[in-house]
Design an enzyme around this catalytic site. Structure first.
Site, PDB file in Angstrom:
ATOM      1  N   ARG A 170       0.862  -1.182   0.000  1.00 49.28           N
ATOM      2  CA  ARG A 170       0.000   0.000   0.000  1.00 49.28           C
ATOM      3  C   ARG A 170       0.896   1.228   0.000  1.00 49.28           C
ATOM      4  O   ARG A 170       1.991   1.198   0.553  1.00 49.28           O
ATOM      5  CB  ARG A 170      -0.814   0.040   1.307  1.00 49.28           C
ATOM      6  CG  ARG A 170      -1.941  -0.921   1.378  1.00 49.28           C
ATOM      7  CD  ARG A 170      -2.645  -0.925   2.736  1.00 49.28           C
ATOM      8  NE  ARG A 170      -2.000  -0.172   3.792  1.00 49.28           N
ATOM      9  CZ  ARG A 170      -2.439   0.983   4.269  1.00 49.28           C
ATOM     10  NH1 ARG A 170      -3.497   1.550   3.771  1.00 49.28           N
ATOM     11  NH2 ARG A 170      -1.809   1.587   5.251  1.00 49.28           N
ATOM     12  N   ARG A 174      -3.776  10.326   0.963  1.00 48.09           N
ATOM     13  CA  ARG A 174      -4.851  11.033   1.674  1.00 48.09           C
ATOM     14  C   ARG A 174      -5.369  12.171   0.806  1.00 48.09           C
ATOM     15  O   ARG A 174      -4.592  13.047   0.436  1.00 48.09           O
ATOM     16  CB  ARG A 174      -4.336  11.639   2.967  1.00 48.09           C
ATOM     17  CG  ARG A 174      -3.927  10.603   3.967  1.00 48.09           C
ATOM     18  CD  ARG A 174      -3.504  11.307   5.236  1.00 48.09           C
ATOM     19  NE  ARG A 174      -2.846  10.366   6.106  1.00 48.09           N
ATOM     20  CZ  ARG A 174      -2.081  10.706   7.112  1.00 48.09           C
ATOM     21  NH1 ARG A 174      -1.889  11.990   7.382  1.00 48.09           N
ATOM     22  NH2 ARG A 174      -1.510   9.796   7.873  1.00 48.09           N
ATOM     23  N   ARG A 248      18.795  -5.785   6.136  1.00 50.83           N
ATOM     24  CA  ARG A 248      19.382  -4.545   5.631  1.00 50.83           C
ATOM     25  C   ARG A 248      19.930  -3.806   6.836  1.00 50.83           C
ATOM     26  O   ARG A 248      19.404  -3.912   7.952  1.00 50.83           O
ATOM     27  CB  ARG A 248      18.339  -3.667   4.932  1.00 50.83           C
ATOM     28  CG  ARG A 248      17.983  -4.111   3.555  1.00 50.83           C
ATOM     29  CD  ARG A 248      19.089  -3.936   2.537  1.00 50.83           C
ATOM     30  NE  ARG A 248      19.304  -2.546   2.144  1.00 50.83           N
ATOM     31  CZ  ARG A 248      20.382  -2.144   1.467  1.00 50.83           C
ATOM     32  NH1 ARG A 248      21.338  -3.004   1.139  1.00 50.83           N
ATOM     33  NH2 ARG A 248      20.523  -0.871   1.133  1.00 50.83           N
ATOM     34  N   ARG A 279      17.731  10.088   4.786  1.00 57.90           N
ATOM     35  CA  ARG A 279      17.057  11.132   5.556  1.00 57.90           C
ATOM     36  C   ARG A 279      18.012  11.831   6.505  1.00 57.90           C
ATOM     37  O   ARG A 279      19.084  11.303   6.825  1.00 57.90           O
ATOM     38  CB  ARG A 279      15.838  10.599   6.306  1.00 57.90           C
ATOM     39  CG  ARG A 279      16.071   9.344   7.100  1.00 57.90           C
ATOM     40  CD  ARG A 279      14.745   8.830   7.653  1.00 57.90           C
ATOM     41  NE  ARG A 279      14.948   7.719   8.557  1.00 57.90           N
ATOM     42  CZ  ARG A 279      13.989   7.153   9.283  1.00 57.90           C
ATOM     43  NH1 ARG A 279      12.749   7.595   9.208  1.00 57.90           N
ATOM     44  NH2 ARG A 279      14.269   6.143  10.079  1.00 57.90           N
ATOM     45  N   GLU A 304      21.230   9.513   7.693  1.00 55.89           N
ATOM     46  CA  GLU A 304      21.022   8.055   7.719  1.00 55.89           C
ATOM     47  C   GLU A 304      21.310   7.475   6.333  1.00 55.89           C
ATOM     48  O   GLU A 304      20.722   7.907   5.343  1.00 55.89           O
ATOM     49  CB  GLU A 304      19.567   7.792   8.133  1.00 55.89           C
ATOM     50  CG  GLU A 304      19.246   6.352   8.379  1.00 55.89           C
ATOM     51  CD  GLU A 304      17.828   6.191   8.938  1.00 55.89           C
ATOM     52  OE1 GLU A 304      17.468   6.865   9.918  1.00 55.89           O
ATOM     53  OE2 GLU A 304      17.069   5.393   8.359  1.00 55.89           O
ATOM     54  N   TYR A 352       9.632  -6.395  11.528  1.00 53.84           N
ATOM     55  CA  TYR A 352       9.721  -5.005  11.949  1.00 53.84           C
ATOM     56  C   TYR A 352       8.574  -4.752  12.920  1.00 53.84           C
ATOM     57  O   TYR A 352       7.416  -5.046  12.626  1.00 53.84           O
ATOM     58  CB  TYR A 352       9.601  -4.026  10.764  1.00 53.84           C
ATOM     59  CG  TYR A 352       9.593  -2.620  11.288  1.00 53.84           C
ATOM     60  CD1 TYR A 352      10.780  -1.980  11.592  1.00 53.84           C
ATOM     61  CD2 TYR A 352       8.391  -1.968  11.582  1.00 53.84           C
ATOM     62  CE1 TYR A 352      10.787  -0.718  12.153  1.00 53.84           C
ATOM     63  CE2 TYR A 352       8.387  -0.707  12.140  1.00 53.84           C
ATOM     64  CZ  TYR A 352       9.587  -0.089  12.418  1.00 53.84           C
ATOM     65  OH  TYR A 352       9.589   1.154  12.994  1.00 53.84           O
ATOM     66  N   ASP A 354       6.989  -1.747  15.606  1.00 50.35           N
ATOM     67  CA  ASP A 354       7.080  -0.447  16.255  1.00 50.35           C
ATOM     68  C   ASP A 354       7.250  -0.669  17.762  1.00 50.35           C
ATOM     69  O   ASP A 354       6.986  -1.758  18.273  1.00 50.35           O
ATOM     70  CB  ASP A 354       5.813   0.383  15.971  1.00 50.35           C
ATOM     71  CG  ASP A 354       5.935   1.129  14.642  1.00 50.35           C
ATOM     72  OD1 ASP A 354       7.072   1.478  14.263  1.00 50.35           O
ATOM     73  OD2 ASP A 354       4.903   1.357  13.993  1.00 50.35           O
TER      74      ASP A 354
HETATM   75  C1  LIG Z   1      15.816   3.060  12.115  1.00 48.15           C
HETATM   76  C2  LIG Z   1      14.639   2.661  12.978  1.00 48.15           C
HETATM   77  C3  LIG Z   1      13.706   3.616  13.331  1.00 48.15           C
HETATM   78  C4  LIG Z   1      12.619   3.258  14.131  1.00 48.15           C
HETATM   79  N1  LIG Z   1      11.698   4.211  14.450  1.00 48.15           N
HETATM   80  C5  LIG Z   1      10.634   3.882  15.191  1.00 48.15           C
HETATM   81  C6  LIG Z   1       9.629   4.861  15.500  1.00 48.15           C
HETATM   82  O1  LIG Z   1       9.717   6.028  15.095  1.00 48.15           O
HETATM   83  N2  LIG Z   1       8.573   4.476  16.266  1.00 48.15           N
HETATM   84  C7  LIG Z   1       8.435   3.189  16.726  1.00 48.15           C
HETATM   85  O2  LIG Z   1       7.452   2.914  17.410  1.00 48.15           O
HETATM   86  N3  LIG Z   1       9.372   2.242  16.448  1.00 48.15           N
HETATM   87  C8  LIG Z   1      10.461   2.553  15.703  1.00 48.15           C
HETATM   88  N4  LIG Z   1      11.410   1.604  15.423  1.00 48.15           N
HETATM   89  C9  LIG Z   1      11.259   0.245  15.981  1.00 48.15           C
HETATM   90  C10 LIG Z   1      11.921   0.100  17.377  1.00 48.15           C
HETATM   91  O3  LIG Z   1      13.295   0.417  17.287  1.00 48.15           O
HETATM   92  C11 LIG Z   1      11.723  -1.332  17.869  1.00 48.15           C
HETATM   93  O4  LIG Z   1      10.352  -1.591  18.041  1.00 48.15           O
HETATM   94  C12 LIG Z   1      12.417  -1.682  19.191  1.00 48.15           C
HETATM   95  O5  LIG Z   1      13.675  -1.115  19.298  1.00 48.15           O
HETATM   96  C13 LIG Z   1      12.535  -3.200  19.296  1.00 48.15           C
HETATM   97  O6  LIG Z   1      13.026  -3.570  20.572  1.00 48.15           O
HETATM   98  P1  LIG Z   1      13.640  -5.028  20.805  1.00 48.15           P
HETATM   99  O7  LIG Z   1      13.885  -5.163  22.257  1.00 48.15           O
HETATM  100  O8  LIG Z   1      12.798  -6.045  20.129  1.00 48.15           O
HETATM  101  O9  LIG Z   1      14.999  -5.035  19.972  1.00 48.15           O
HETATM  102  P2  LIG Z   1      16.357  -4.232  20.198  1.00 48.15           P
HETATM  103  O10 LIG Z   1      16.076  -2.840  20.607  1.00 48.15           O
HETATM  104  O11 LIG Z   1      17.179  -4.453  18.977  1.00 48.15           O
HETATM  105  O12 LIG Z   1      17.003  -4.977  21.437  1.00 48.15           O
HETATM  106  C14 LIG Z   1      17.591  -6.254  21.327  1.00 48.15           C
HETATM  107  C15 LIG Z   1      18.878  -6.192  22.134  1.00 48.15           C
HETATM  108  O13 LIG Z   1      19.402  -7.515  22.212  1.00 48.15           O
HETATM  109  C16 LIG Z   1      20.804  -7.403  22.220  1.00 48.15           C
HETATM  110  N5  LIG Z   1      21.360  -8.694  21.777  1.00 48.15           N
HETATM  111  C17 LIG Z   1      21.118  -9.366  20.639  1.00 48.15           C
HETATM  112  N6  LIG Z   1      21.821 -10.516  20.628  1.00 48.15           N
HETATM  113  C18 LIG Z   1      22.512 -10.572  21.779  1.00 48.15           C
HETATM  114  C19 LIG Z   1      23.415 -11.504  22.337  1.00 48.15           C
HETATM  115  N7  LIG Z   1      23.769 -12.642  21.699  1.00 48.15           N
HETATM  116  N8  LIG Z   1      23.956 -11.260  23.556  1.00 48.15           N
HETATM  117  C20 LIG Z   1      23.638 -10.102  24.233  1.00 48.15           C
HETATM  118  N9  LIG Z   1      22.783  -9.183  23.733  1.00 48.15           N
HETATM  119  C21 LIG Z   1      22.229  -9.406  22.528  1.00 48.15           C
HETATM  120  C22 LIG Z   1      21.099  -6.288  21.233  1.00 48.15           C
HETATM  121  O14 LIG Z   1      22.378  -5.710  21.488  1.00 48.15           O
HETATM  122  C23 LIG Z   1      19.954  -5.320  21.507  1.00 48.15           C
HETATM  123  O15 LIG Z   1      20.335  -4.286  22.405  1.00 48.15           O
HETATM  124  C24 LIG Z   1      12.475   1.922  14.580  1.00 48.15           C
HETATM  125  C25 LIG Z   1      13.422   0.951  14.203  1.00 48.15           C
HETATM  126  C26 LIG Z   1      14.487   1.320  13.393  1.00 48.15           C
HETATM  127  C27 LIG Z   1      15.473   0.260  12.963  1.00 48.15           C
END
Ligand SMILES: Cc1cc2nc3c(=O)[nH]c(=O)nc-3n(C[C@H](O)[C@H](O)[C@H](O)COP(=O)(O)OP(=O)(O)OC[C@H]3O[C@@H](n4cnc5c(N)ncnc54)[C@H](O)[C@@H]3O)c2cc1C
Length: 374
Positions: A170, A174, A248, A279, A304, A352, A354
């Site tokens: 999609r 708007r 990626r 961006r 970025e 992915y 949020d």
């Molecule tokens: C560029 C970008 C922009 C974003 N913008 C938004 C936004 O505007 N709004 C929004 O709602 N969401 C956004 N998000 C999504 C958001 O970042 C995620 O929802 C969130 O960070 C996910 O949390 P998580 O705990 O699943 O993963 P992560 O934050 O990646 O945490 C996982 C952690 O596990 C650790 N880890 C992995 N393997 C190991 C290992 N073997 N030993 C020890 N530690 C380990 C990593 O170091 C990491 O710190 C964005 C994501 C990206 C990539």
């Protein structure tokens, strides 16, 4: 024999921290480890010249999930930030997501009917074999060439004609002047940064940063803890036994400039192919509005750049095509056989997510844990 911890939690991102908070509230003993030198995972931010800089890309909190909102508001106050993204195509500025402002900027149309007619005129109606044809069928030639093509090709590192159509199912259009990026009920940026949110979730929990699970804990954890919560990559957990999942990556270039305001907005997308970054984030706009922006004489910017993923680098976006989803399904089948491991978060789920959905997913995982005990 009683072990030191009820849970060893790998990953101090939002999933690990949200899970740890619930477990601690229930009196469980948790150890959280993260290989990064800080907590917060992808939402980590830090102060530079008094400006809160989002280290791994701009993060705007938005949710319609009341449970998630209430939990986050226990630890932080959100400001009134609303995301309005602008696109810069060879120096011309357009409003995103596509709305009547965008069409006025592009064609000079003023009403929904005029814009609708223009879009219909340009829409591609043939068979769809690739992303280019998909985008042309959704928004027509002008919008595609100006705002979709270059940005998408930079993001994926391939021409749109060689990308599968499913990437763009999609492209929201708007036919109103509403340019709010998100529609969610609650939105904003934590006034004291995401650090405060994550610190709040992890308060009272033992945390070891700079600690890689694969550095020995993977063999020993059952001696230390009853259960494991793993938020890292699932293919890594299984040592790539079926092959590696594709991602990626991104590269960020941070810069401080001695001017009060560089671009007048938080987020500017560069949609032409010639500009290498996709961006530019100007962080102070997340926190300060209007004249307040000018009070700080310097500004912090982040460019970025999309990048190919290299082993050992940061995995940002899963490549959810057929090959990778199939591979992930095989790992997931292995994971389902584990009786003492909970997998969760964007890496372990190869999705992915949020922030709000990450927190919801951790809250649901905790609920399942509670039911398991009955
Ligand atoms: C560029 C970008 C922009 C974003 N913008 C938004 C936004 O505007 N709004 C929004 O709602 N969401 C956004 N998000 C999504 C958001 O970042 C995620 O929802 C969130 O960070 C996910 O949390 P998580 O705990 O699943 O993963 P992560 O934050 O990646 O945490 C996982 C952690 O596990 C650790 N880890 C992995 N393997 C190991 C290992 N073997 N030993 C020890 N530690 C380990 C990593 O170091 C990491 O710190 C964005 C994501 C990206 C990539």
């Amino acid at each position: 024999m009683k072990k030191d911890y009820d849970y060893l939690i790998v990953g101090a991102g939002l999933f690990g921290a949200t899970f740890a908070w619930h477990a601690r509230q229930a009196g469980k003993r948790c150890l959280v480890v993260d290989r990064r030198p800080h907590t917060g995972g992808g939402v980590y931010d830090r102060l530079i010249e008094g400006i809160n800089v989002h280290e791994y890309g701009p993060h705007i909190f938005h949710t319609s999930d009341e449970g998630v909102w209430r939990l986050a508001c226990r630890f932080v106050r959100f400001n009134r930030f609303r995301l309005h993204v602008k696109a810069n195509y060879k120096g011309r500025i357009y409003s995103l997501p596509f709305n009547l402002n965008t069409f006025r900027e592009m064609w000079g149309t003023a009403t929904p009917e005029e814009a609708r007619r223009k879009l219909e005129e340009q829409r591609y109606r043939g068979e769809i074999h690739n992303l280019e044809e998909q985008a042309l069928s959704l928004v027509g030639r002008d919008v595609y060439e100006t705002l979709v093509k270059g940005y998408t090709e930079k993001q994926w590192g391939r021409p749109c004609r060689e990308l599968p159509a499913f990437i763009i199912r999609r492209l929201p259009v708007r036919l109103t002047y509403d340019d709010d990026y998100f529609n969610d009920t609650w939105q904003g940026i934590p006034e004291e940064g995401y650090r405060r949110l994550v610190d709040g979730l992890l308060e009272g929990v033992e945390v070891r940063t700079g600690t890689d699970f694969s550095g020995g804990l993977d063999r020993e954890w059952r001696r230390m803890a009853d259960r494991l919560v793993y938020t890292g990559r699932m293919d890594e957990f299984y040592h790539g036994c079926y092959g590696w999942l594709q991602y990626r990556s991104l590269r960020f270039e941070h810069e401080v400039r001695e001017i009060p305001d560089a671009q007048g907005t938080a987020l500017m997308n560069y949609t032409d192919r010639g500009t290498p970054h996709t961006r530019v984030v100007e962080h102070k706009h997340f926190a300060a509005f209007g004249e307040e922006v000018r009070r700080n004489p310097v500004t912090a910017l982040t460019r970025e750049y999309p990048a190919a993923y290299v082993p050992g680098g940061e995995a940002y976006y899963p490549v959810n095509d057929e090959r990778n989803n199939g591979l992930y399904a095989r790992y997931k089948a292995l994971a389902e056989r584990e009786t003492d491991v909970v997998f969760g978060g964007r890496l372990a789920e190869y999705r992915y997510y949020d922030m709000d959905r990450t927190m919801r997913s951790a809250m649901d995982a905790w609920e399942r844990e509670c039911r398991r005990k009955i």
